[in-house]
Design a protein around this motif. Structure first.
Motif, PDB file in Angstrom:
ATOM      1  N   GLY A  97      40.737  50.249  20.639  1.00 29.72           N
ATOM      2  CA  GLY A  97      40.860  51.515  21.104  1.00 29.72           C
ATOM      3  C   GLY A  97      42.027  51.686  22.099  1.00 29.72           C
ATOM      4  N   ARG A  98      42.496  53.100  22.684  1.00 29.23           N
ATOM      5  CA  ARG A  98      43.332  52.930  23.850  1.00 29.23           C
ATOM      6  C   ARG A  98      42.915  52.461  25.103  1.00 29.23           C
ATOM      7  N   PRO A  99      44.142  52.341  26.028  1.00 29.54           N
ATOM      8  CA  PRO A  99      43.819  51.858  27.288  1.00 29.54           C
ATOM      9  C   PRO A  99      42.841  53.044  28.161  1.00 29.54           C
ATOM     10  N   GLY A 100      41.915  52.605  28.790  1.00 26.04           N
ATOM     11  CA  GLY A 100      41.174  53.433  29.695  1.00 26.04           C
ATOM     12  C   GLY A 100      40.041  54.282  28.989  1.00 26.04           C
ATOM     13  N   LEU A 101      39.882  54.079  27.610  1.00 26.39           N
ATOM     14  CA  LEU A 101      38.898  54.580  26.699  1.00 26.39           C
ATOM     15  C   LEU A 101      37.622  54.084  27.283  1.00 26.39           C
ATOM     16  N   GLY A 102      36.534  54.967  27.839  1.00 31.07           N
ATOM     17  CA  GLY A 102      35.301  54.739  28.292  1.00 31.07           C
ATOM     18  C   GLY A 102      35.450  54.217  29.873  1.00 31.07           C
ATOM     19  N   LEU A 103      36.443  54.232  30.265  1.00 30.98           N
ATOM     20  CA  LEU A 103      36.497  53.956  31.644  1.00 30.98           C
ATOM     21  C   LEU A 103      36.911  55.296  32.724  1.00 30.98           C
ATOM     22  N   LEU A 104      37.328  56.221  31.970  1.00 33.41           N
ATOM     23  CA  LEU A 104      37.546  57.110  32.987  1.00 33.41           C
ATOM     24  C   LEU A 104      36.478  58.344  33.227  1.00 33.41           C
ATOM     25  N   VAL A 108      48.533  41.430  33.377  1.00 34.04           N
ATOM     26  CA  VAL A 108      48.194  42.489  32.793  1.00 34.04           C
ATOM     27  C   VAL A 108      46.655  42.274  32.357  1.00 34.04           C
ATOM     28  N   GLY A 109      46.495  41.073  31.786  1.00 40.18           N
ATOM     29  CA  GLY A 109      45.048  40.628  31.387  1.00 40.18           C
ATOM     30  C   GLY A 109      44.229  40.607  32.497  1.00 40.18           C
ATOM     31  N   SER A 110      44.558  40.034  33.757  1.00 36.51           N
ATOM     32  CA  SER A 110      43.642  39.911  34.950  1.00 36.51           C
ATOM     33  C   SER A 110      43.377  41.546  35.546  1.00 36.51           C
ATOM     34  N   PHE A 111      44.279  42.313  35.208  1.00 40.28           N
ATOM     35  CA  PHE A 111      44.103  43.661  35.792  1.00 40.28           C
ATOM     36  C   PHE A 111      43.016  44.544  34.852  1.00 40.28           C
ATOM     37  N   VAL A 112      43.312  44.467  33.414  1.00 35.17           N
ATOM     38  CA  VAL A 112      42.766  45.008  32.827  1.00 35.17           C
ATOM     39  C   VAL A 112      41.213  44.633  32.743  1.00 35.17           C
ATOM     40  N   PHE A 113      41.134  43.207  32.927  1.00 31.97           N
ATOM     41  CA  PHE A 113      39.663  42.893  33.041  1.00 31.97           C
ATOM     42  C   PHE A 113      38.907  43.074  34.115  1.00 31.97           C
ATOM     43  N   LEU A 114      39.550  43.076  35.264  1.00 33.93           N
ATOM     44  CA  LEU A 114      38.790  43.341  36.569  1.00 33.93           C
ATOM     45  C   LEU A 114      38.702  44.933  36.794  1.00 33.93           C
ATOM     46  N   LEU A 115      39.367  45.872  36.081  1.00 32.30           N
ATOM     47  CA  LEU A 115      39.193  47.178  36.191  1.00 32.30           C
ATOM     48  C   LEU A 115      38.014  47.770  35.095  1.00 32.30           C
ATOM     49  N   PHE A 147      35.647  45.474  33.871  1.00 33.08           N
ATOM     50  CA  PHE A 147      34.287  45.047  34.265  1.00 33.08           C
ATOM     51  C   PHE A 147      33.625  45.689  35.620  1.00 33.08           C
ATOM     52  N   SER A 148      34.685  46.029  36.352  1.00 27.99           N
ATOM     53  CA  SER A 148      34.293  46.670  37.811  1.00 27.99           C
ATOM     54  C   SER A 148      33.484  47.989  37.409  1.00 27.99           C
ATOM     55  N   VAL A 149      34.075  48.732  36.454  1.00 28.76           N
ATOM     56  CA  VAL A 149      33.551  50.072  36.018  1.00 28.76           C
ATOM     57  C   VAL A 149      32.238  50.076  35.201  1.00 28.76           C
ATOM     58  N   ARG A 150      32.161  49.204  34.200  1.00 31.25           N
ATOM     59  CA  ARG A 150      31.146  49.200  33.202  1.00 31.25           C
ATOM     60  C   ARG A 150      30.162  47.828  33.490  1.00 31.25           C
ATOM     61  N   ARG A 151      30.321  46.742  34.135  1.00 32.68           N
ATOM     62  CA  ARG A 151      29.748  45.805  34.393  1.00 32.68           C
ATOM     63  C   ARG A 151      29.463  45.247  32.738  1.00 32.68           C
ATOM     64  N   SER A 152      30.070  45.433  31.842  1.00 31.04           N
ATOM     65  CA  SER A 152      30.036  45.080  30.567  1.00 31.04           C
ATOM     66  C   SER A 152      31.120  44.022  29.930  1.00 31.04           C
ATOM     67  N   LEU A 153      30.631  42.847  29.735  1.00 32.57           N
ATOM     68  CA  LEU A 153      31.697  41.707  29.332  1.00 32.57           C
ATOM     69  C   LEU A 153      32.261  42.058  27.837  1.00 32.57           C
ATOM     70  N   SER A 154      31.391  42.739  26.914  1.00 35.73           N
ATOM     71  CA  SER A 154      31.917  43.032  25.659  1.00 35.73           C
ATOM     72  C   SER A 154      33.051  44.039  25.837  1.00 35.73           C
ATOM     73  N   LEU A 155      32.994  45.167  26.665  1.00 36.57           N
ATOM     74  CA  LEU A 155      33.905  46.108  26.773  1.00 36.57           C
ATOM     75  C   LEU A 155      35.142  45.566  27.399  1.00 36.57           C
ATOM     76  N   SER A 156      34.878  44.675  28.475  1.00 35.98           N
ATOM     77  CA  SER A 156      36.139  44.132  28.845  1.00 35.98           C
ATOM     78  C   SER A 156      36.934  43.249  27.862  1.00 35.98           C
ATOM     79  N   VAL A 157      36.075  42.507  27.171  1.00 34.08           N
ATOM     80  CA  VAL A 157      37.055  41.640  25.820  1.00 34.08           C
ATOM     81  C   VAL A 157      37.464  42.680  25.065  1.00 34.08           C
ATOM     82  N   ARG A 158      36.830  43.658  24.601  1.00 32.02           N
ATOM     83  CA  ARG A 158      37.412  44.799  23.765  1.00 32.02           C
ATOM     84  C   ARG A 158      38.886  45.168  24.514  1.00 32.02           C
ATOM     85  N   HIS A 159      38.775  45.561  25.601  1.00 31.15           N
ATOM     86  CA  HIS A 159      40.075  46.035  26.254  1.00 31.15           C
ATOM     87  C   HIS A 159      41.274  44.960  26.166  1.00 31.15           C
TER      88      HIS A 159
END
Length: 344
Positions: free
Chosen positions: A317-324, A133-140, A142-154
């Motif tokens: 925050g919730r899953p997918g927030l800022g990614l959709l 799950v961590g690999s999936f959430v991080f790759l999803l 980071f591939s959308v926003r290219r933001s490390l802080s956003l990936s760490v928050r999720h």
């Protein structure tokens, strides 16, 4: 002379028959090898990029299978009815699961605690869940926003759930050590009650020391295995449900992301299967019911309560927030985000 002619005639007929069979088998082997070489792309016809034609065909077929499987799984996990009622389905499984012990065989391989599924996956269930799950959430993210802080928050949602799981495990161990007692069975005693040997109370023993010494522990228990499996199932369903709306908005979905998503789906079904095995082959209705209830309450407190407050310094925050909101208009992205939040 007549016998020699007959024998020579028989030998020649047998030789011709053997030669025909040999030629036929040799022809089959040659055709099989030629087909295998064509399939693997080992023939002389290659593309300009140097990739064999047959090998590229196989890769395209496997990629098509991967896309179809992941699209179907994303459609199921992202379905509104599934997301709203999955926790109810899990609750029904926990309540009626022990009744399956009336039909299953106790001689099955799943009736042994030493089975490799229990040793490899169940005892390290949280680790497997965090890895996939961590690999999936991080790759999803980071591939959308290219933001490390956003990936760490999720990713911090997994850290919060892991801390909650560890905290409850420590609390349950403390509860068992406080309310339970250690008993030593007197096997050599002739006095028995209802066919059971007499038990002598041993004071000052913890649960781990009591079980290590081969004695019996009686106390108030909550099934930590059922608690972990229920929490992991609900967490997997929540974190992977965002992939369906993400694909519908035209998000980038390469093979690595789809493979990780497929692994998460397979892990979800594996946890459901192990949960059914525990309930059917090792029924302990009160303790398992309490463990399932604790897992559902933990999920509701996190994903239906705390995470709905929005991202902040104290809330991931919730899953997918800022990614959709990928390659579509802002109106479509807002509608997709609202539908996703409504399901949560």
């Amino acid at each position: 002379m007549v016998r020699e002619e007959k024998s020579s005639t028989c030998l020649s007929a047998a030789a011709r028959k053997t030669s025909r069979v040999t030629v036929r088998w040799f022809g089959c082997i040659v055709r099989y090898n030629s087909c295998a070489l064509k399939l693997l792309g080992a023939t002389s016809s290659t593309e300009s990029g140097g990739v064999p034609t047959g090998l590229k065909g196989v890769m395209m077929f496997l990629n098509t299978v991967l896309v179809v499987l992941t699209d179907l799984a994303a459609l199921l996990l992202g379905n509104t009815a599934f997301r709203k009622h999955f926790h109810l389905l899990l609750s029904v499984v926990v309540m009626i699961g022990p009744a399956l012990s009336l039909w299953v065989s106790q001689h099955s391989i799943f009736a042994k605690r030493s089975h490799f599924l229990y040793r490899i996956f169940l005892h390290s269930g949280w680790g497997w869940t965090c890895i996939f799950v961590g690999s999936f959430v991080f790759l999803l993210s980071f591939s959308v926003r290219r933001s490390l802080s956003l990936s760490v928050r999720h990713l911090s949602r997994l850290g919060v759930a892991g801390g909650l799981w560890l905290g409850f495990c420590k609390l349950l161990d403390l509860l068992e050590n406080t309310t339970g007692s250690c008993y030593e069975p007197l096997l050599a005693s002739p006095e028995v009650a209802n066919g059971q040997p007499l038990l002598v109370l041993r004071e000052g023993e913890s649960k781990s020391e009591c079980l290590k010494a081969g004695m019996l522990w009686r106390g108030y228990e909550v099934s930590e295995d059922v608690f972990l499996l229920c929490l992991c199932c609900l967490l997997l369903a929540e974190e992977t449900a965002v992939f369906g709306p993400y694909l519908s908005l035209g998000g980038i979905s390469g093979a690595p992301l789809r493979i990780l998503f497929l692994f998460c789906v397979l892990l979800l079904w594996l946890w459901l299967f192990l949960l059914l095995c525990l309930l059917a082959y090792f029924p302990q209705f009160p303790t398992q019911l309490l463990g399932g209830a604790l897992g559902c309450l933990s999920w509701r407190g996190l994903y239906q309560g705390w995470y709905r407050q929005g991202p902040s310094w104290y809330c991931p925050g919730r899953p997918g927030l800022g990614l959709l909101n990928t390659k579509t208009s802002s109106t479509e992205a807002e509608e997709a985000q609202q539908n996703h939040d409504h399901c949560n």
